[in-house]
Enzyme design. Structure first.
Site, mmCIF file in Angstrom:
data_model
loop_
_atom_site.group_PDB
_atom_site.id
_atom_site.type_symbol
_atom_site.label_atom_id
_atom_site.label_comp_id
_atom_site.label_asym_id
_atom_site.label_seq_id
_atom_site.Cartn_x
_atom_site.Cartn_y
_atom_site.Cartn_z
ATOM 1 N N THR A 1 -8.280 -22.981 18.019
ATOM 2 C CA THR A 1 -8.096 -23.587 16.707
ATOM 3 C C THR A 1 -9.443 -24.024 16.152
ATOM 4 O OG1 THR A 1 -6.736 -25.174 15.481
ATOM 5 C CG2 THR A 1 -7.677 -25.952 17.547
ATOM 6 N N ASN A 2 -9.447 -24.542 14.953
ATOM 7 C CA ASN A 2 -10.660 -25.024 14.294
ATOM 8 C C ASN A 2 -10.544 -26.520 14.083
ATOM 9 O OD1 ASN A 2 -11.904 -22.561 14.015
ATOM 10 N ND2 ASN A 2 -11.677 -22.442 11.803
ATOM 11 N N ARG A 3 -11.677 -27.189 13.972
ATOM 12 C CA ARG A 3 -11.634 -28.620 13.658
ATOM 13 C C ARG A 3 -11.332 -28.798 12.177
ATOM 14 N NH1 ARG A 3 -16.727 -31.972 15.588
ATOM 15 N NH2 ARG A 3 -15.506 -33.695 14.748
ATOM 16 N N VAL B 1 -9.745 -21.666 8.533
ATOM 17 C CA VAL B 1 -9.010 -20.541 9.121
ATOM 18 C C VAL B 1 -9.772 -20.024 10.341
ATOM 19 C CG1 VAL B 1 -8.038 -18.251 8.656
ATOM 20 C CG2 VAL B 1 -8.239 -19.929 6.788
#
Ligand code: CTP
Ligand code: CA
Length: 225
Positions: free
Chosen positions: A33-35, A101
């Site tokens: 995932t991304n922060r 994203v």
């Protein structure tokens, strides 16, 4: 006021906002995932709705409640986010891409939980669709706003990104600075259009959202006065 201002300067403007991170599963328990807290995108969705826009908020996993007056569609992966945006493309006057994203996803999603058998693990990642670039390539294309979280020479990188993606406005923010960006309530941004870059003072994300909406209203073909 209602009578003086009608239903707001963005009345009748169909708007899609992406927000939050995406999550790309590797196995039933884990993923990439991304922060992103989603705060900037949610604040923008709220500010746009306050000006009368019809707002669809397409959100990756966040802990935030849906802002009042906003239709929220919850998604997990980048491809789900793309599909949800794509379903709105026929009636989209304004697109704001505030989501972080994931650029890549695991090539295969394992059905069973991965066991720690080996000392090293190699995962093959494949590129995700670029939602913002796909929307910017539509004809006719909605007024399109992107974000660019960058390190180092933020302005130069963001200028190049705006031109490369062919979008109207890019909101650049440094992520290698303490106290702004990511999880916090404050942000410091540089607003870049095709002929100008303006650095704004650090401010709460809700305040930056309201100011960004004013800049969007100034530039929107249908609402420019
Ligand atoms: N974006 C998107 N779909 C993607 C990747 C990014 O819609 N698959 C959008 C983001 O929401 C943001 C903008 O594109 O508004 C810029 O994202 P960013 O990650 O900074 O740029 P990338 O084009 O992914 O390039 P890179 O990560 O290599 O800097
Ligand atoms: Ca990226």
């Amino acid at each position: 006021l209602e009578r003086l201002w009608g239903a707001g300067p963005l009345h009748g403007i169909n708007t899609v906002v992406t927000a939050g991170p995406t999550y790309e599963a590797l196995d039933p328990a884990r993923g990439f995932t991304n922060r992103s807290s989603g705060k900037m995108g949610y604040a923008l969705a709220a500010a746009l709705a306050n000006q009368g826009a019809a707002v669809t908020l397409i959100s990756g996993p966040t802990a935030l409640p849906a802002p009042a007056g906003v239709r929220r569609i919850a998604v997990t992966s980048a491809r789900q986010m793309r599909d949800a945006v794509w379903a709105c493309r026929g009636a989209m006057d304004l697109f704001v891409a505030a989501a972080a994203v994931a650029d890549y996803r695991p090539q295969t999603v394992l059905a069973d939980k991965l066991k720690k058998d080996a000392d090293t693990l190699t995962v093959t990642l494949v590129r995700n669709p670029d939602i913002l670039a796909e929307v910017a390539a539509l004809t006719p294309r909605p007024f399109t706003v992107g974000f660019a979280a960058e390190t180092g020479d933020v302005e130069t990188k963001a200028r190049a990104k705006r031109a490369r993606k062919g979008i109207d406005l890019i909101v650049a923010n440094p992520i290698d600075e303490a106290g702004v960006g990511f999880a916090g309530d404050d942000n410091r941004v540089i607003l870049i259009d095709k002929d100008h870059a303006g650095a704004w003072a650090a401010a709460p994300k809700t305040e930056i959202a309201r100011a960004l909406v004013r800049e969007i209203i100034k530039r929107l073909p249908r609402t420019a006065s």
